[in-house]
Design a protein around this motif. Structure first.
Motif, PDB file in Angstrom:
ATOM      1  N   ILE A 188       0.853  -1.188   0.000  1.00 26.63           N
ATOM      2  CA  ILE A 188       0.000   0.000   0.000  1.00 26.63           C
ATOM      3  C   ILE A 188       0.888   1.238   0.000  1.00 26.63           C
ATOM      4  O   ILE A 188       1.713   1.422   0.899  1.00 26.63           O
ATOM      5  CB  ILE A 188      -0.937   0.032   1.223  1.00 26.63           C
ATOM      6  CG1 ILE A 188      -1.870  -1.180   1.219  1.00 26.63           C
ATOM      7  CG2 ILE A 188      -1.744   1.328   1.254  1.00 26.63           C
ATOM      8  CD1 ILE A 188      -2.810  -1.244   2.422  1.00 26.63           C
ATOM      9  N   CYS A 225      -2.353  -0.402  -4.421  1.00 22.10           N
ATOM     10  CA  CYS A 225      -3.280   0.404  -3.633  1.00 22.10           C
ATOM     11  C   CYS A 225      -2.611   1.724  -3.257  1.00 22.10           C
ATOM     12  O   CYS A 225      -1.432   1.745  -2.896  1.00 22.10           O
ATOM     13  CB  CYS A 225      -3.692  -0.364  -2.378  1.00 22.10           C
ATOM     14  SG  CYS A 225      -4.791   0.569  -1.285  1.00 22.10           S
ATOM     15  N   LEU A 227      -3.135   5.139  -0.802  1.00 21.28           N
ATOM     16  CA  LEU A 227      -3.861   5.743   0.312  1.00 21.28           C
ATOM     17  C   LEU A 227      -3.321   7.159   0.512  1.00 21.28           C
ATOM     18  O   LEU A 227      -2.122   7.340   0.738  1.00 21.28           O
ATOM     19  CB  LEU A 227      -3.666   4.912   1.581  1.00 21.28           C
ATOM     20  CG  LEU A 227      -4.468   5.324   2.822  1.00 21.28           C
ATOM     21  CD1 LEU A 227      -5.950   5.093   2.603  1.00 21.28           C
ATOM     22  CD2 LEU A 227      -3.990   4.532   4.042  1.00 21.28           C
ATOM     23  N   LYS A 249      -8.580   4.143   8.862  1.00 20.76           N
ATOM     24  CA  LYS A 249      -8.347   4.397   7.441  1.00 20.76           C
ATOM     25  C   LYS A 249      -7.868   3.118   6.745  1.00 20.76           C
ATOM     26  O   LYS A 249      -8.339   2.767   5.665  1.00 20.76           O
ATOM     27  CB  LYS A 249      -7.298   5.492   7.305  1.00 20.76           C
ATOM     28  CG  LYS A 249      -7.175   6.106   5.933  1.00 20.76           C
ATOM     29  CD  LYS A 249      -7.911   7.420   5.857  1.00 20.76           C
ATOM     30  CE  LYS A 249      -7.617   8.137   4.557  1.00 20.76           C
ATOM     31  NZ  LYS A 249      -8.508   9.305   4.359  1.00 20.76           N
ATOM     32  N   GLU A 253      -9.631   0.474   3.886  1.00 22.20           N
ATOM     33  CA  GLU A 253      -8.903   0.171   2.655  1.00 22.20           C
ATOM     34  C   GLU A 253      -8.768  -1.333   2.468  1.00 22.20           C
ATOM     35  O   GLU A 253      -8.963  -1.860   1.369  1.00 22.20           O
ATOM     36  CB  GLU A 253      -7.527   0.831   2.693  1.00 22.20           C
ATOM     37  CG  GLU A 253      -6.875   0.979   1.342  1.00 22.20           C
ATOM     38  CD  GLU A 253      -7.614   1.952   0.436  1.00 22.20           C
ATOM     39  OE1 GLU A 253      -7.649   1.710  -0.779  1.00 22.20           O
ATOM     40  OE2 GLU A 253      -8.174   2.943   0.943  1.00 22.20           O
ATOM     41  N   GLN A 256     -12.022  -2.924   1.383  1.00 23.21           N
ATOM     42  CA  GLN A 256     -12.286  -2.723  -0.043  1.00 23.21           C
ATOM     43  C   GLN A 256     -11.433  -3.649  -0.899  1.00 23.21           C
ATOM     44  O   GLN A 256     -11.898  -4.188  -1.911  1.00 23.21           O
ATOM     45  CB  GLN A 256     -12.030  -1.266  -0.416  1.00 23.21           C
ATOM     46  CG  GLN A 256     -13.033  -0.289   0.172  1.00 23.21           C
ATOM     47  CD  GLN A 256     -12.736   1.143  -0.219  1.00 23.21           C
ATOM     48  OE1 GLN A 256     -11.759   1.424  -0.911  1.00 23.21           O
ATOM     49  NE2 GLN A 256     -13.565   2.064   0.231  1.00 23.21           N
TER      50      GLN A 256
END
Length: 277
Positions: A188, A225, A227, A249, A253, A256
């Motif tokens: 991420i 991903c 963020l 948060k 994520e 999802q």
């Protein structure tokens, strides 16, 4: 918001059509992230391309069109006719062109125009000047986010990670990369966005500037991903509150990414916020 066609037609009677004026106009559009109407863009581009251009002007226009999401291969090729080999040795010009080429990158090798793009990109890559190996500066906001991820949530993270491309060239580096690990299904990328990447006169609140929206769009092509942490959301009320914010948060994520209401995690107990402290 965009410039109406009628207004653009009227402006043509008053504004000079010098290349430097059109270049600066499009740079302004790009930074604000508001593209002109198609008719206005086409008219201004016609005036621009009819002139003898400096390399930096052609590169700035290619970058601006890419940021606005309106660059196509014919326009890019037309702009490249104004770029000399000497221009490609200029780091700023070369980077602008690489940003433009990256925007045009086909999603798959089978996409229409893929072979043409690879030939063009290879030429640019071979002309890429050697860049200084200076580390991306780390702001205080980035440091705070990194500390919470490492010490508050116990995650393996790396800062200022470059996104590698062909020939080991990189255009972007992400502020923080959370490595794939128990509880995190994939790498991420985390961008800690300070006030310098936002507009501040919007009635609905802060809005990313054009280059930042472009950065996000390109990064999403290269990382599983992305963020973003806006400075306006950052609690800044102590380590515990910041840890809860990032935990929530990340939980959203991961949900999802996994497509599950309750993600399967091993190292973090998302249901107990204090467990990671």
């Amino acid at each position: 918001m965009s410039l109406p066609d009628a207004a653009c037609d009227q402006l043509q009677d008053f504004l000079p059509h010098a290349a430097q004026d059109i270049e600066m106009l499009f740079l302004g559009y790009a930074w604000l992230g508001y593209p002109p109407r198609p008719h206005a863009r086409q008219t201004l581009m016609q005036h621009f391309l009819r002139q003898s251009l400096q390399g930096y002007q052609a590169a700035n226009m290619a970058w601006s069109l890419a940021v606005l999401g309106t660059l196509d291969m014919p326009a890019f090729r037309s702009l490249l006719t104004h770029i000399t080999q000497r221009d490609l040795g200029n780091t700023k010009i070369s980077r602008q062109l690489h940003f433009a080429a990256e925007f045009l990158r086909p999603q798959t090798g089978a996409d229409f125009g893929s072979e043409e793009w690879h030939q063009l990109a290879e030429k640019l890559h071979l002309s890429w000047p050697e860049l200084p190996t200076t580390e991306k500066p780390t702001r205080r906001f980035h440091t705070e986010v990194l500390a919470v991820l490492r010490e508050g949530l116990g995650l393996e993270c790396h800062k200022n990670v470059p996104i590698a491309r062909e020939h080991d060239h990189s255009l972007f580096s992400v502020d923080i990369l959370i490595a794939k690990q128990p509880g995190i299904p994939c790498d991420i990328a985390v961008e800690a966005d300070g006030p310098h990447v936002f507009m501040h006169n919007q009635p609905e609140g802060t809005r990313h500037l054009g280059p930042t929206m472009f950065r996000n769009a390109i990064l999403r092509r290269h990382v599983p991903c992305l963020l973003t942490i806006p400075y306006s959301e950052w609690p800044g009320q102590g380590f515990h509150v910041s840890t809860l914010y990032l935990q929530n948060k990340l939980r959203l994520e991961v949900q999802q990414l996994s497509g599950q209401d309750q993600p399967v995690v091993d190292s973090l107990d998302w249901s107990q916020p204090d467990a990671a402290l």
